[in-house]
Design an enzyme around this catalytic site. Sequence first.
Site, PDB file in Angstrom:
ATOM      1  N   GLN A 135       0.182  -5.579   7.830  1.00 50.14           N
ATOM      2  CA  GLN A 135      -0.726  -4.772   7.018  1.00 50.14           C
ATOM      3  C   GLN A 135      -1.442  -3.771   7.908  1.00 50.14           C
ATOM      4  OE1 GLN A 135      -3.262  -6.862   4.298  1.00 50.14           O
ATOM      5  NE2 GLN A 135      -4.270  -4.994   3.661  1.00 50.14           N
ATOM      6  N   PHE A 136      -0.883  -2.579   8.029  1.00 47.29           N
ATOM      7  CA  PHE A 136      -1.423  -1.574   8.941  1.00 47.29           C
ATOM      8  C   PHE A 136      -2.826  -1.134   8.555  1.00 47.29           C
ATOM      9  CE2 PHE A 136      -0.191   1.457   5.766  1.00 47.29           C
ATOM     10  CZ  PHE A 136      -0.969   2.582   6.004  1.00 47.29           C
ATOM     11  N   THR A 137      -3.218  -1.307   7.294  1.00 39.13           N
ATOM     12  CA  THR A 137      -4.547  -0.859   6.879  1.00 39.13           C
ATOM     13  C   THR A 137      -5.666  -1.640   7.558  1.00 39.13           C
ATOM     14  OG1 THR A 137      -4.552  -2.293   4.930  1.00 39.13           O
ATOM     15  CG2 THR A 137      -3.721  -0.028   4.641  1.00 39.13           C
TER      16      THR A 137
END
Length: 153
Positions: free
Chosen positions: A78-80
């Site tokens: 989850q890059f966020t």
Amino acid sequence: MIGLLQRVREARVDVAGRTVAAIERGLLVLIGVERGDTTAQANRLLERLLGYRVFPDDQDRMNLSLQQIQGGLLLVPQFTLAADTRKGMRPSFTPAAAPALGEELFNYLLDSARRQHAPVAGGRFGAHMEVFLINDGPVTFWLRVPPIGQDDA
């Protein structure tokens, strides 16, 4: 490298309507890779995930680790998580690793976890995923192993 861990009774990841990963009791961990992260950060994060004491003992105290209870580990990219949200009304993704590095380090973490623990499952990097979980507690912790030269937040 960031790990947002949630103690779960069960969790799964679906992609395009099909389940691609699932665990029973254990940890669901959302993984964010930051610029400057290396395999050193992945190794340290994995060490912490496997040994972090978030499961209850006989006195209902959080004294047992994932390894001790032989629980499942579900890692989801989850890059966020690496977003900078300090200013404005829109997140900046400048702190996040480039997609190629993010995928490489996520896969390294997943492979390392599978060598050290079972069962381990993983979401799909870059896919639109639906994550289902039954949070146990709820118990949620944010763990960060900062890139070299940065202080731990």
